[in-house]
Design a protein around this motif. Structure first.
Motif, PDB file in Angstrom:
ATOM      1  N   LEU A  13      -9.469 -67.364  -9.738  1.00  0.00           N
ATOM      2  CA  LEU A  13      -9.747 -68.397 -10.757  1.00  0.00           C
ATOM      3  C   LEU A  13      -8.692 -68.328 -11.872  1.00  0.00           C
ATOM      4  CD1 LEU A  13     -11.773 -70.538 -11.969  1.00  0.00           C
ATOM      5  CD2 LEU A  13     -12.734 -68.623 -13.265  1.00  0.00           C
ATOM      6  N   LEU A  14      -8.448 -67.077 -12.376  1.00  0.00           N
ATOM      7  CA  LEU A  14      -7.475 -66.915 -13.463  1.00  0.00           C
ATOM      8  C   LEU A  14      -6.075 -67.320 -13.001  1.00  0.00           C
ATOM      9  CD1 LEU A  14      -8.689 -63.543 -15.035  1.00  0.00           C
ATOM     10  CD2 LEU A  14      -8.675 -65.790 -16.148  1.00  0.00           C
ATOM     11  N   HIS A  15      -5.733 -66.950 -11.749  1.00  0.00           N
ATOM     12  CA  HIS A  15      -4.401 -67.277 -11.234  1.00  0.00           C
ATOM     13  C   HIS A  15      -4.152 -68.775 -11.251  1.00  0.00           C
ATOM     14  CE1 HIS A  15      -1.626 -68.527  -8.012  1.00  0.00           C
ATOM     15  NE2 HIS A  15      -0.894 -67.494  -8.415  1.00  0.00           N
ATOM     16  N   TRP A  16      -5.080 -69.556 -10.688  1.00  0.00           N
ATOM     17  CA  TRP A  16      -4.829 -71.003 -10.566  1.00  0.00           C
ATOM     18  C   TRP A  16      -4.974 -71.728 -11.895  1.00  0.00           C
ATOM     19  CZ3 TRP A  16      -2.056 -72.365  -6.693  1.00  0.00           C
ATOM     20  CH2 TRP A  16      -2.099 -71.613  -5.522  1.00  0.00           C
ATOM     21  N   LEU A  17      -5.917 -71.260 -12.711  1.00  0.00           N
ATOM     22  CA  LEU A  17      -6.078 -71.859 -14.047  1.00  0.00           C
ATOM     23  C   LEU A  17      -4.808 -71.621 -14.877  1.00  0.00           C
ATOM     24  CD1 LEU A  17      -7.992 -73.147 -16.184  1.00  0.00           C
ATOM     25  CD2 LEU A  17      -8.701 -70.831 -16.806  1.00  0.00           C
ATOM     26  N   MET A  18      -4.333 -70.370 -14.846  1.00  0.00           N
ATOM     27  CA  MET A  18      -3.146 -70.047 -15.648  1.00  0.00           C
ATOM     28  C   MET A  18      -1.890 -70.666 -15.053  1.00  0.00           C
ATOM     29  SD  MET A  18      -3.887 -66.161 -16.875  1.00  0.00           S
ATOM     30  CE  MET A  18      -2.445 -66.109 -17.940  1.00  0.00           C
ATOM     31  N   ALA A  19      -1.857 -70.832 -13.726  1.00  0.00           N
ATOM     32  CA  ALA A  19      -0.696 -71.477 -13.104  1.00  0.00           C
ATOM     33  C   ALA A  19      -0.543 -72.892 -13.666  1.00  0.00           C
ATOM     34  CB  ALA A  19      -0.866 -71.520 -11.586  1.00  0.00           C
ATOM     35  N   ALA A  20      -1.666 -73.613 -13.723  1.00  0.00           N
ATOM     36  CA  ALA A  20      -1.628 -74.986 -14.257  1.00  0.00           C
ATOM     37  C   ALA A  20      -1.230 -74.977 -15.732  1.00  0.00           C
ATOM     38  CB  ALA A  20      -2.993 -75.649 -14.063  1.00  0.00           C
ATOM     39  N   MET A  21      -1.822 -74.041 -16.490  1.00  0.00           N
ATOM     40  CA  MET A  21      -1.537 -74.004 -17.935  1.00  0.00           C
ATOM     41  C   MET A  21      -0.087 -73.631 -18.210  1.00  0.00           C
ATOM     42  SD  MET A  21      -4.951 -72.112 -19.376  1.00  0.00           S
ATOM     43  CE  MET A  21      -4.720 -72.417 -21.108  1.00  0.00           C
ATOM     44  N   ILE A  22       0.416 -72.631 -17.480  1.00  0.00           N
ATOM     45  CA  ILE A  22       1.781 -72.151 -17.748  1.00  0.00           C
ATOM     46  C   ILE A  22       2.814 -73.211 -17.342  1.00  0.00           C
ATOM     47  CG2 ILE A  22       3.510 -70.439 -17.041  1.00  0.00           C
ATOM     48  CD1 ILE A  22       1.169 -68.388 -16.967  1.00  0.00           C
ATOM     49  N   LEU A  23       2.576 -73.852 -16.196  1.00  0.00           N
ATOM     50  CA  LEU A  23       3.503 -74.910 -15.779  1.00  0.00           C
ATOM     51  C   LEU A  23       3.518 -76.038 -16.813  1.00  0.00           C
ATOM     52  CD1 LEU A  23       3.324 -75.530 -11.931  1.00  0.00           C
ATOM     53  CD2 LEU A  23       5.299 -74.886 -13.328  1.00  0.00           C
TER      54      LEU A  23
END
Lengths: 184, 226
Positions: A13-23
């Motif tokens: 969950l953290l990986h995909w949420l943060m992937a979207a936020m960081i991009l």
């Protein structure tokens, strides 16, 4: 289908949420630094709370990473690729923390108010120092571009595992199933 | 608060300001703007030409102490009833302005100010002008009618000067979008441009070694050049 050990549900969950936020943040940052139009204010007021949220999520994620072991890499993977995987992950974690911290620190050193949202301000984390402000402002850009580069490598490696090697590494992070062990 | 002693700003948008700078850049041969470039620019940009005429025609006072300083851009002031009103403000000198400057030397404006402050404190009234719905908020090249309501919002008293060397204003930048509660930026497109450009220039100059100021702490302390 092989049996897989997945990342924990929280890690995924953290990986995909943060992937979207960081991009989103990398693009917001690049456009923000390149514009002087009306979008500048809007992007800036989006950039600061998102950055702070990423910092908080990165701390939770690092804690989770140390508490819950990630699935092991397949034994077939050559040593050089294992080292590359480990090195790039350390770099990703370091940059996830360093980007918001340099942003916060540079505003502190430049004597800017650190606006989180509206009237909610964060305390400065460095004393006022123009020379430090200049250094950190440049670092924020260069670390951001480095993060962009490491993400491209990370994405390339993920696609290599998913499409060419098909060794379960991609599914360990991409699975939507709740448990850690099982068949996809 | 950052204020300027011109009656209006000379461009409506960052793009127009950029084009103005290109049109008026000095000709390497003469060291002055090229009339062949400035003329056509002004005729196709009547708003800039009008603003430049107002700036050129302003009264030059005897120095910093009797000058009027304006916000130029429009801000919004939140009222007690929750409704915000467009405002511009000015620091108007309590000392009546005297005629044209008389001093000599490259630093006489600073030296005169320091000398005046050694005589007595200097005061300005903060005058806030509220705009009517017909007044332009997004165009800093256009002045508002002189008949608008003016609010006397307080007095600024200067009792001493500071050298740039080790002074409290060194090493900070002005950002017109960093505002206290109750005041917000208007739709004036120059405001975000100033914020962005000032941060960039602050980064560049903060990374350089700063030479000693021409106005030394000793001059400030003694009230004149030693």
């Amino acid at each position: 289908m092989n049996a897989v050990i997945r990342f924990s549900a929280l890690a995924r969950l953290l990986h995909w949420l943060m992937a979207a936020m960081i991009l989103a943040m990398l693009f917001v940052g690049v456009f923000m630094a390149a514009t002087e139009g009306a979008a500048y204010d809007t992007l800036l007021s989006l950039h600061r709370p998102t950055g702070i949220t990423i910092l908080a999520l990165a701390v939770i994620r690092l804690g989770n990473r140390f508490l819950v072991a990630p699935p092991p890499l397949p034994g077939t993977l050559p040593a050089i690729q294992r080292m590359a995987a480990k090195g790039s992950h350390i770099l990703l974690y370091a940059l996830m923390v360093a980007m918001p911290l340099t942003g916060w620190a540079m505003l502190s050193a430049g004597a800017y108010p650190v606006v989180f949202w509206g009237s909610v301000h964060l305390p400065p984390i460095l004393p006022h120092s123009p020379a430090l402000f200049a250094l950190l402002r440049h670092m924020h850009t260069w670390l951001g571009l480095t993060l962009f580069g490491v993400i491209v490598v990370h994405l390339g490696a993920a696609l290599l595992h998913a499409l060419v090697l098909r060794d379960g590494v991609f599914r360990a992070m991409a699975s939507l199933r709740p448990g850690r062990c099982g068949r996809d | 608060m950052g204020l300027n002693d011109i009656p209006v700003f000379i461009a409506r948008t960052p793009q127009e300001f950029h084009d103005l700078l290109l049109a008026t850049r000095p000709d390497p041969a003469t060291g002055r703007p090229d009339p062949a470039r400035v003329g056509p620019f002004m005729s196709t940009h009547p708003e800039v030409a009008g603003a430049v005429a107002l700036v050129s025609g302003r009264t030059i006072t005897s120095g910093f102490a009797d000058d009027t300083y304006l916000s130029l851009d429009t801000f919004r002031l939140l009222g007690m009833n929750g409704v915000s009103a467009p405002v511009r403000w000015a620091m108007v000198p309590v000392t009546p302005p005297r005629a044209a400057p008389s001093g000599t030397g490259p630093d006489y404006l600073f030296e005169d100010l320091i000398a005046a402050l050694h005589q007595a404190p200097l005061q300005w009234r903060l005058v806030i002008t509220t705009g009517e719905p017909s007044d332009p908020t997004s165009d800093p090249t256009r002045a508002w009618p002189a008949s608008r309501r003016r609010i006397d919002a307080g007095t600024l008293t200067l009792d001493r000067a500071e050298s740039e060397d080790n002074g409290p204003c060194t090493g900070i930048t002005y950002d017109p979008t960093v505002l206290p509660a109750g005041i917000t930026a208007s739709d004036d497109p120059i405001l975000p441009a100033r914020s962005a450009a000032y941060m960039r220039s602050f980064t560049l100059r903060s990374g350089e070694r700063k030479p000693a100021s021409a106005i030394t702490p000793a001059m400030v302390a003694t009230g004149g050049p030693s």
